[in-house]
Design a protein around this motif. Structure first.
Motif, PDB file in Angstrom:
ATOM      1  N   LEU A 164      43.306  31.072  39.987  1.00  0.00           N
ATOM      2  CA  LEU A 164      43.527  31.466  38.597  1.00  0.00           C
ATOM      3  C   LEU A 164      43.130  32.918  38.382  1.00  0.00           C
ATOM      4  CD1 LEU A 164      44.365  30.858  35.729  1.00  0.00           C
ATOM      5  CD2 LEU A 164      42.086  29.922  35.328  1.00  0.00           C
ATOM      6  N   LYS A 165      42.049  33.357  38.991  1.00  0.00           N
ATOM      7  CA  LYS A 165      41.624  34.750  38.872  1.00  0.00           C
ATOM      8  C   LYS A 165      42.706  35.681  39.416  1.00  0.00           C
ATOM      9  CE  LYS A 165      36.768  33.651  39.507  1.00  0.00           C
ATOM     10  NZ  LYS A 165      35.652  33.788  40.428  1.00  0.00           N
ATOM     11  N   TYR A 166      43.282  35.316  40.548  1.00  0.00           N
ATOM     12  CA  TYR A 166      44.327  36.153  41.129  1.00  0.00           C
ATOM     13  C   TYR A 166      45.570  36.141  40.246  1.00  0.00           C
ATOM     14  CZ  TYR A 166      47.252  38.459  44.510  1.00  0.00           C
ATOM     15  OH  TYR A 166      48.076  39.359  45.120  1.00  0.00           O
ATOM     16  N   GLU A 167      45.895  34.975  39.688  1.00  0.00           N
ATOM     17  CA  GLU A 167      47.053  34.866  38.802  1.00  0.00           C
ATOM     18  C   GLU A 167      46.880  35.745  37.559  1.00  0.00           C
ATOM     19  OE1 GLU A 167      49.063  31.430  36.031  1.00  0.00           O
ATOM     20  OE2 GLU A 167      48.159  30.819  37.932  1.00  0.00           O
TER      21      GLU A 167
ATOM     22  N   ALA B  18      44.930  38.403  37.323  1.00  0.00           N
ATOM     23  CA  ALA B  18      44.966  39.795  37.775  1.00  0.00           C
ATOM     24  C   ALA B  18      46.404  40.243  38.032  1.00  0.00           C
ATOM     25  CB  ALA B  18      44.119  39.969  39.025  1.00  0.00           C
ATOM     26  N   ALA B  19      47.218  39.359  38.594  1.00  0.00           N
ATOM     27  CA  ALA B  19      48.622  39.690  38.844  1.00  0.00           C
ATOM     28  C   ALA B  19      49.358  39.901  37.525  1.00  0.00           C
ATOM     29  CB  ALA B  19      49.279  38.583  39.659  1.00  0.00           C
ATOM     30  N   GLU B  20      49.055  39.061  36.542  1.00  0.00           N
ATOM     31  CA  GLU B  20      49.670  39.206  35.227  1.00  0.00           C
ATOM     32  C   GLU B  20      49.297  40.539  34.590  1.00  0.00           C
ATOM     33  OE1 GLU B  20      49.520  36.793  31.012  1.00  0.00           O
ATOM     34  OE2 GLU B  20      49.370  35.649  32.874  1.00  0.00           O
ATOM     35  N   MET B  21      48.080  40.993  34.842  1.00  0.00           N
ATOM     36  CA  MET B  21      47.621  42.275  34.309  1.00  0.00           C
ATOM     37  C   MET B  21      48.117  43.453  35.140  1.00  0.00           C
ATOM     38  SD  MET B  21      43.654  41.402  33.476  1.00  0.00           S
ATOM     39  CE  MET B  21      43.244  43.131  33.555  1.00  0.00           C
ATOM     40  N   GLY B  22      48.607  43.195  36.332  1.00  0.00           N
ATOM     41  CA  GLY B  22      49.072  44.277  37.192  1.00  0.00           C
ATOM     42  C   GLY B  22      47.977  44.918  38.022  1.00  0.00           C
ATOM     43  N   VAL B  23      46.855  44.229  38.217  1.00  0.00           N
ATOM     44  CA  VAL B  23      45.747  44.787  38.988  1.00  0.00           C
ATOM     45  C   VAL B  23      45.389  43.921  40.195  1.00  0.00           C
ATOM     46  CG1 VAL B  23      44.761  46.043  37.035  1.00  0.00           C
ATOM     47  CG2 VAL B  23      44.003  43.712  37.495  1.00  0.00           C
ATOM     48  N   ALA B  24      46.284  43.039  40.600  1.00  0.00           N
ATOM     49  CA  ALA B  24      45.995  42.131  41.716  1.00  0.00           C
ATOM     50  C   ALA B  24      45.689  42.899  42.998  1.00  0.00           C
ATOM     51  CB  ALA B  24      47.155  41.166  41.936  1.00  0.00           C
TER      52      ALA B  24
ATOM     53  N   ASN C 136      39.679  43.297  29.654  1.00  0.00           N
ATOM     54  CA  ASN C 136      41.008  42.725  29.445  1.00  0.00           C
ATOM     55  C   ASN C 136      41.184  41.434  30.229  1.00  0.00           C
ATOM     56  OD1 ASN C 136      41.763  44.740  27.680  1.00  0.00           O
ATOM     57  ND2 ASN C 136      42.680  46.003  29.285  1.00  0.00           N
ATOM     58  N   PHE C 137      40.578  41.375  31.408  1.00  0.00           N
ATOM     59  CA  PHE C 137      40.624  40.173  32.236  1.00  0.00           C
ATOM     60  C   PHE C 137      39.966  39.004  31.496  1.00  0.00           C
ATOM     61  CE2 PHE C 137      39.141  37.333  35.554  1.00  0.00           C
ATOM     62  CZ  PHE C 137      40.192  37.324  36.447  1.00  0.00           C
ATOM     63  N   VAL C 138      38.822  39.256  30.904  1.00  0.00           N
ATOM     64  CA  VAL C 138      38.101  38.221  30.154  1.00  0.00           C
ATOM     65  C   VAL C 138      38.912  37.791  28.936  1.00  0.00           C
ATOM     66  CG1 VAL C 138      36.026  37.737  28.798  1.00  0.00           C
ATOM     67  CG2 VAL C 138      35.847  38.938  30.981  1.00  0.00           C
ATOM     68  N   LYS C 139      39.479  38.748  28.218  1.00  0.00           N
ATOM     69  CA  LYS C 139      40.300  38.422  27.048  1.00  0.00           C
ATOM     70  C   LYS C 139      41.471  37.527  27.437  1.00  0.00           C
ATOM     71  CE  LYS C 139      39.474  42.656  24.466  1.00  0.00           C
ATOM     72  NZ  LYS C 139      40.092  43.885  23.945  1.00  0.00           N
ATOM     73  N   LEU C 140      42.136  37.873  28.540  1.00  0.00           N
ATOM     74  CA  LEU C 140      43.276  37.097  28.990  1.00  0.00           C
ATOM     75  C   LEU C 140      42.849  35.690  29.394  1.00  0.00           C
ATOM     76  CD1 LEU C 140      46.280  37.055  29.560  1.00  0.00           C
ATOM     77  CD2 LEU C 140      45.827  38.037  31.801  1.00  0.00           C
ATOM     78  N   ALA C 141      41.710  35.570  30.057  1.00  0.00           N
ATOM     79  CA  ALA C 141      41.196  34.258  30.446  1.00  0.00           C
ATOM     80  C   ALA C 141      40.886  33.411  29.215  1.00  0.00           C
ATOM     81  CB  ALA C 141      39.957  34.410  31.320  1.00  0.00           C
ATOM     82  N   LEU C 142      40.303  34.025  28.194  1.00  0.00           N
ATOM     83  CA  LEU C 142      39.993  33.294  26.964  1.00  0.00           C
ATOM     84  C   LEU C 142      41.259  32.868  26.232  1.00  0.00           C
ATOM     85  CD1 LEU C 142      36.970  35.367  25.651  1.00  0.00           C
ATOM     86  CD2 LEU C 142      36.934  33.051  26.582  1.00  0.00           C
ATOM     87  N   LEU C 143      42.256  33.730  26.209  1.00  0.00           N
ATOM     88  CA  LEU C 143      43.528  33.356  25.587  1.00  0.00           C
ATOM     89  C   LEU C 143      44.156  32.166  26.299  1.00  0.00           C
ATOM     90  CD1 LEU C 143      45.204  36.798  24.820  1.00  0.00           C
ATOM     91  CD2 LEU C 143      44.477  35.072  23.177  1.00  0.00           C
ATOM     92  N   ARG C 144      44.117  32.182  27.621  1.00  0.00           N
ATOM     93  CA  ARG C 144      44.652  31.061  28.402  1.00  0.00           C
ATOM     94  C   ARG C 144      43.912  29.772  28.077  1.00  0.00           C
ATOM     95  NH1 ARG C 144      47.183  31.524  33.670  1.00  0.00           N
ATOM     96  NH2 ARG C 144      48.696  33.175  33.437  1.00  0.00           N
TER      97      ARG C 144
END
Length: 52
Positions: free
Chosen positions: A9-12, A14-20, A38-46
């Motif tokens: 999930l972390k890699y997914e 990061a890939a969505e953010m373009g930083v994988a 931004n990674f934390v925000k995206l995880a919380l949104l998910r």
């Protein structure tokens, strides 16, 4: 939070953010503080969407 998310999930996220490419293995040291935030925000949104 790191223990709550699977590596896949972390890699997914990061890939969505373009930083994988910056998180090869378990090293997140290449991420900027803004990218980490931004990674934390995206995880919380998910997580919120999964609850709905």
């Amino acid at each position: 939070m790191a223990k709550l998310l699977s590596d896949a999930l972390k890699y997914e996220l990061a890939a969505e953010m373009g930083v994988a490419h910056k998180i090869q293995g378990r090293d997140y040291g290449e991420l900027t503080s803004r990218e980490c935030g931004n990674f934390v925000k995206l995880a919380l949104l998910r997580a919120e969407r999964a609850r709905l």
